[in-house]
Enzyme design. Structure first.
Site, PDB file in Angstrom:
ATOM      1  N   GLU A   1     102.108  16.881  45.087  1.00 25.58           N
ATOM      2  CA  GLU A   1     100.664  16.518  45.077  1.00 25.58           C
ATOM      3  C   GLU A   1      99.844  18.028  44.723  1.00 25.58           C
ATOM      4  O   GLU A   1     100.369  18.863  44.991  1.00 25.58           O
ATOM      5  CB  GLU A   1     100.380  16.272  46.515  1.00 25.58           C
ATOM      6  CG  GLU A   1     100.868  15.303  47.321  1.00 25.58           C
ATOM      7  CD  GLU A   1     100.500  15.103  49.162  1.00 25.58           C
ATOM      8  OE1 GLU A   1      99.322  15.095  49.249  1.00 25.58           O
ATOM      9  OE2 GLU A   1     101.540  15.351  49.593  1.00 25.58           O
TER      10      GLU A   1
ATOM     11  N   ARG B   1     115.343  17.991  53.765  1.00 28.52           N
ATOM     12  CA  ARG B   1     114.548  19.157  52.955  1.00 28.52           C
ATOM     13  C   ARG B   1     115.184  20.499  53.415  1.00 28.52           C
ATOM     14  O   ARG B   1     115.907  20.765  54.107  1.00 28.52           O
ATOM     15  CB  ARG B   1     113.078  19.009  53.702  1.00 28.52           C
ATOM     16  CG  ARG B   1     112.853  19.397  55.089  1.00 28.52           C
ATOM     17  CD  ARG B   1     111.649  19.338  55.771  1.00 28.52           C
ATOM     18  NE  ARG B   1     110.678  19.845  54.953  1.00 28.52           N
ATOM     19  CZ  ARG B   1     109.072  19.797  54.786  1.00 28.52           C
ATOM     20  NH1 ARG B   1     108.814  18.873  55.750  1.00 28.52           N
ATOM     21  NH2 ARG B   1     108.401  20.725  54.088  1.00 28.52           N
TER      22      ARG B   1
ATOM     23  N   LYS C   1     102.702  23.447  53.763  1.00 22.56           N
ATOM     24  CA  LYS C   1     101.714  23.808  52.810  1.00 22.56           C
ATOM     25  C   LYS C   1     100.445  24.212  53.774  1.00 22.56           C
ATOM     26  O   LYS C   1      99.698  25.151  53.125  1.00 22.56           O
ATOM     27  CB  LYS C   1     101.419  22.514  51.992  1.00 22.56           C
ATOM     28  CG  LYS C   1     102.193  22.337  50.467  1.00 22.56           C
ATOM     29  CD  LYS C   1     101.652  21.217  49.953  1.00 22.56           C
ATOM     30  CE  LYS C   1     102.201  21.257  48.396  1.00 22.56           C
ATOM     31  NZ  LYS C   1     101.763  19.978  47.637  1.00 22.56           N
TER      32      LYS C   1
END
Length: 559
Positions: free
Chosen positions: A37, A264, A274
């Protein structure tokens, strides 16, 4: 097709699946994608996904990896982020070739698929408020209940969706939802949103759209449109896979990518959310997205991390389904190994005091030779100027030193790196009692650091010529946070654990003359660590060097 992989690529459960798919003839070509993104800068966690997806495309013949920007939320996206993401992927050594895409490229197709779901009776426009939608959804122990708008007619739903697209409604007034099962044990299957109203311009499509697709819908359909064979994502999307499959099955897309989840990357002494990175940047806790203390790839690159080291780190930690926290020392070990192998050596004095050689001729200067890399003689030697007055580290002198202190103290002889043996005779102090000058004599028969009579000295110290040295600023970076898991302390704001000593700025540091033209190369400052010029603040008139990493794991020593 030759499916032999490059030997340096470690096997993992994902590659095992791909091997089986190729062997069975399920796929003749492997197509992966990296779909960030564009709402922030990439960090070290993204590097794991980049190395996995692009690494597969490199290791399997006739395979490709797409770079696709998931640009479905124009309120948070910037071209700045897109440019930074491209730079990071290329810096890591990967190339998407002609396969650069945006989810916005497929907005027309995504809308057509949404209409198709409505026509099948599998989607509807809901007019509940956001609060009511939350209440109707239920929770982990209680099922949800149907919206009163769930049974709108197909024609009404299509008309409302078209009017939503054209901007006739305010944000939050309507929402297109999939019609699945409000009592499903998996909450993601309880009539999830497909489109929401956002009356804002999009960087790629301008003002054409007033509705934008939700991630779960856009993600899987975009994968299908691009013919992705293996859709690799992190474990938090495992519960979303049934919805991913539901959309593709209901739409009967020509391709149904296989979603595979992996753990992750979690790294200690930092945060990689983020949202938290945005808070640190926008709150002024750090100096921008490329602050060398951040785990962003741009920050690590500015600090002096190498792409080789990051790729090696991602290879070492592997790809599994088990969540864990990787120690920063693992990353730093990969970095040290790469820098030790590839960085030329140099002399630098970070906390200087003068060393005056009393019996060295006043006006004499000479050029000594120093090896550029002790393990790579093919890298040759460099010229190092020498003169009567030198700079040495303040810590290399101690008054009344014990026997096991092998550096300078009155009456003790040491070796100057690449130069001569010197013996300390006395010191000069200022009004505050601080040593300003250390005086010594040298043995002219020990040029190069060796004596004809074979006597040994236990200490070797580094130095630079005061007349020829380069005055610079040095920034010594350390862990951004003072505890390993700052975000796990639920009763305290993670920002309270910011390490106040995460950067120390040293002025008046003295470097050997050759470093005046160091450029972007990394150097090992002998006995100090690995350093490089700061790519943003350093200028020819005012040089600034960043410490990339220490020579040894100083945190392990502290612990």
């Amino acid at each position: 097709m030759n499916d032999k992989k490059i030997e340096s690529s470690p096997s993992n459960f994902i590659r095992t699946i791909i091997d089986a798919d190729i062997a069975s003839g399920k796929h003749q070509q492997v197509i992966t994608r990296f779909p960030p993104e564009p709402n922030g800068y990439l960090h070290i966690g993204h590097a794991k996904s980049i190395c996995l997806n692009f690494g597969i495309s490199q290791d399997y013949n006739n395979s490709v990896c797409h770079l696709r920007f998931d640009d479905t939320n124009p309120g948070k996206e910037k071209s700045e982020y897109i440019d930074a993401i491209k730079e990071d992927v290329q810096w890591l050594g990967f190339d998407w070739g002609e396969n650069l895409h945006h989810t916005s490229d497929y907005f027309d197709q995504l809308y057509a698929y949404a209409v198709q779901l409505i026509k099948k009776g599998k989607a509807y426009v809901d007019s509940l408020s956001a609060e009511d939608i939350r209440l109707y959804r239920g929770n982990l122990t209680e099922p949800g209940k149907n919206s009163p708008f769930r049974e709108r007619s197909i024609d009404e739903n299509i008309d409302l969706l078209e009017r939503m697209k054209n901007g006739e409604f305010a944000e939050g007034e309507h929402l297109l939802r999939a019609k699945i099962d409000m009592a499903a044990p998996n909450i993601n299957m309880r009539d999830p949103a497909i489109y929401r109203i956002k009356n804002m311009s999009h960087p790629m499509t301008g003002n054409k759209w007033h509705i934008y697709p939700m991630y779960d819908f856009a993600h899987c359909v975009s994968d299908a449109i691009e013919g992705i064979t293996h859709s690799l994502c992190t474990l938090e999307f495992e519960d979303h896979r049934p919805l991913y499959d539901w959309f593709l099955d209901e739409l009967q897309t020509p391709v149904h990518p296989q979603q595979i989840e992996f753990s992750r990357l979690n790294l200690d002494y930092t945060v990689m959310s983020k949202r938290k990175l945005h808070e640190l940047v926008e709150g002024g806790y750090v100096n921008g997205w490329d602050d060398p203390r951040l785990p962003t790839l741009s920050g690590m690159r500015r600090r002096g991390y190498t792409a080789n080291a990051i790729r090696d780190f991602c290879s070492r930690i592997g790809v599994t389904k088990k969540d864990n926290i990787v120690e920063m020392s693992v990353l730093e070990n990969s970095l040290r190994e790469d820098l030790d192998d590839n960085s030329p050596r140099a002399l630098a004095v970070l906390d200087p005091i003068k060393l005056v050689i009393d019996n060295y001729p006043e006006d004499q200067e000479e050029i000594l030779r120093g090896v550029n890399h002790p393990k790579k003689p093919e890298q040759g030697q460099r010229d190092i100027p020498f003169s009567k007055v030198l700079y040495i580290e303040r810590s290399d002198y101690m008054e009344g030193a014990p026997k096991k202190f092998f550096r300078l103290t009155e009456g003790r002889e040491v070796r100057l790196r690449f130069a001569y043996y010197v013996t300390c005779t006395h010191v000069v102090k200022d009004a505050n009692g601080e040593v300003t000058d250390v005086h010594c004599t040298y043995d002219p028969e020990t040029r190069g650091g060796k004596s004809e009579d074979g006597r040994k000295v236990k200490g070797t110290i580094h130095w630079v010529s005061a007349k020829h040295s380069v005055n610079v600023e040095v920034r010594q970076y350390d862990r951004l946070f003072s505890i390993p898991a700052p975000a796990s302390e639920s009763d305290q704001d993670y920002k309270t654990f910011i390490n106040n000593e995460s950067v120390q700025v040293l002025k008046n540091c003295q470097l050997e003359a050759s470093l005046s033209t160091a450029g972007s190369s990394a150097y090992q400052f002998e006995r100090q660590g690995y350093f490089c010029q700061d790519s943003v603040d350093s200028t020819p008139e005012n040089l600034v060097f960043n410490r990339i990493v220490t020579l040894r794991d100083s945190w392990a020593k502290k612990k």
